[in-house]
Design a protein around this motif. Sequence first.
Motif, short mmCIF file in Angstrom:
data_model
loop_
_atom_site.label_atom_id
_atom_site.label_comp_id
_atom_site.label_asym_id
_atom_site.label_seq_id
_atom_site.Cartn_x
_atom_site.Cartn_y
_atom_site.Cartn_z
N UNK A 165 0.86 -1.18 0.00
CA UNK A 165 0.00 0.00 0.00
C UNK A 165 0.89 1.23 0.00
N UNK A 166 0.47 2.25 -0.73
CA UNK A 166 1.20 3.51 -0.77
C UNK A 166 0.37 4.56 -0.04
N UNK A 167 0.98 5.23 0.93
CA UNK A 167 0.35 6.34 1.62
C UNK A 167 0.94 7.62 1.04
N UNK A 168 0.11 8.39 0.34
CA UNK A 168 0.59 9.58 -0.35
C UNK A 168 0.29 9.47 -1.84
N UNK A 169 -0.36 10.47 -2.39
CA UNK A 169 -0.86 10.37 -3.76
C UNK A 169 -0.01 11.15 -4.77
N UNK A 170 1.17 11.60 -4.37
CA UNK A 170 2.04 12.34 -5.28
C UNK A 170 3.25 11.52 -5.69
N UNK A 171 4.39 11.80 -5.03
CA UNK A 171 5.65 11.12 -5.36
C UNK A 171 5.53 9.61 -5.23
N UNK A 172 4.78 9.15 -4.24
CA UNK A 172 4.63 7.71 -4.06
C UNK A 172 4.00 7.04 -5.27
N UNK A 173 3.00 7.71 -5.85
CA UNK A 173 2.33 7.16 -7.02
C UNK A 173 3.19 7.30 -8.27
N UNK A 174 3.90 8.41 -8.36
CA UNK A 174 4.68 8.70 -9.56
C UNK A 174 5.89 7.78 -9.70
N UNK A 175 6.60 7.55 -8.61
CA UNK A 175 7.86 6.81 -8.67
C UNK A 175 7.78 5.43 -8.04
N UNK A 176 7.21 5.33 -6.85
CA UNK A 176 7.22 4.05 -6.13
C UNK A 176 6.31 3.02 -6.79
N UNK A 177 5.12 3.43 -7.22
CA UNK A 177 4.19 2.45 -7.79
C UNK A 177 4.76 1.72 -9.00
N UNK A 178 5.25 2.41 -10.03
CA UNK A 178 5.80 1.66 -11.18
C UNK A 178 7.03 0.85 -10.84
N UNK B 281 12.17 14.19 -13.30
CA UNK B 281 13.30 13.41 -12.79
C UNK B 281 12.91 11.97 -12.47
N UNK B 282 11.61 11.69 -12.38
CA UNK B 282 11.19 10.37 -11.89
C UNK B 282 11.56 9.25 -12.85
N UNK B 283 11.62 9.54 -14.15
CA UNK B 283 11.98 8.50 -15.10
C UNK B 283 13.36 7.92 -14.85
N UNK B 284 14.32 8.81 -14.57
CA UNK B 284 15.69 8.32 -14.35
C UNK B 284 15.82 7.58 -13.03
N UNK B 285 14.85 7.77 -12.12
CA UNK B 285 14.91 7.09 -10.82
C UNK B 285 14.15 5.78 -10.81
N UNK B 286 13.45 5.46 -11.89
CA UNK B 286 12.64 4.25 -11.89
C UNK B 286 13.50 3.00 -11.74
N UNK B 287 14.61 2.94 -12.46
CA UNK B 287 15.44 1.73 -12.40
C UNK B 287 16.12 1.56 -11.05
N UNK B 288 16.78 2.58 -10.48
CA UNK B 288 17.35 2.37 -9.14
C UNK B 288 16.29 2.09 -8.08
N UNK B 289 15.10 2.68 -8.25
CA UNK B 289 14.03 2.39 -7.28
C UNK B 289 13.56 0.95 -7.43
N UNK B 290 13.51 0.45 -8.66
CA UNK B 290 13.17 -0.96 -8.87
C UNK B 290 14.18 -1.87 -8.17
#
Length: 370
Positions: free
Chosen positions: A11-24, A308-317
């Motif tokens: 579950x993600x708490x927060x509808x901004x950065x959490x949805x943009x970066x953490x969800x994918x 900036x979120x696109x470049x962070x998708x892979x390290x976040x994965x």
Amino acid sequence: MVSDDRPVGAAIVGTGWGLLTHAPAMRDAGIDVRWLVGRDRERAEERAAAAGVHRATVDLDEVLDDPAVDLVVVATPPDTHAPLVIRAAEAGRHVMCEKPFAHSLDDAKRMRDAVRAAGVLGVVGHEFRFLGDRIATREAVGSGLIGAPKLFTHTRLSSTLAGVGATVPGWFGERAAFGGWFNAEVQHLIDEIRGLLGELASVTVLEQQVTERNWDVGDTFAAQFVTCAGAVGTILSSVGTAGSGLSVQRISGTNGCIWTDPDGSIVVDDGSGRRVLAAAAPRDAAATDPTITDLVSTNTLSRALSGASGMLREPTRVMYEAVRQRILSGGNDPAAAGPATFDDGVANTAVHMAMLRSMRSGGTERIETV
């Protein structure tokens, strides 16, 4: 040991950065994003539907009643982290908390103690640890390639919020809500510096508004620090300076120097000549879902973060793959090394709080031992 085939629900708490970066990134790592928790039900439902999240709510207890939720991601403003993290941990859920980890050292310790008492995993969202250039730099410095580190230099100047027309979420301009560029940026740097140079002993910090506005916090800060091992460092960071951006980072040691070139490649000179240690990694800004970007990009700052979120998708994965493996193995999988823990969150917060004290006192402050 639990089978690696078992779904891990989040579950993600927060509808901004959490949805943009953490969800994918969680989906990329094989984690099922089941819930989105927001403050406004209509907005949460709209954004959950757009992002393919199963359900939306404004009630965290509803999430904690779902036995399929293993992990709660807290991606809300910093002053709200502690109660959310503690509730999730006490309900037996693993927790990933965004940074800044806490807005007081007491809150940081309370969150750390909560996950310890519950026997759950506590991870801080330092996805920068998994960028290829950061890994190459840490390994080079840790191997002794440049000898003992003696001088750290970091300068980052950006026009992201230059000019009075730049807009931010309301809390970002308020000191009481832990807003401002210093609070947003400095824990990234603290975590990186601790990983490269070891623990810090003392800090001196100044804050400034380059673009004057009706905030009670700055868009710019300058810092000087000394590590326990005797290295010294300087930081200059701003999002309020007009003109072309500038980004420089160098670590000088007794046997050489390692630095980041403007193109992102890591270059070293260890006395045998200059050479590229790691080529710049491609950073694909198009990896972000444009539908979600449009929904969350409601001000200048969020639009910049969306870019900036696109470049962070892979390290976040990569970070979430390690988190998933730790959840499935009960936290004992040696192959799942790397994510920042809540112990790191406390140590980073101790430095952060000393820096805030220095801003108020105008002098050098010692780091509290934690």
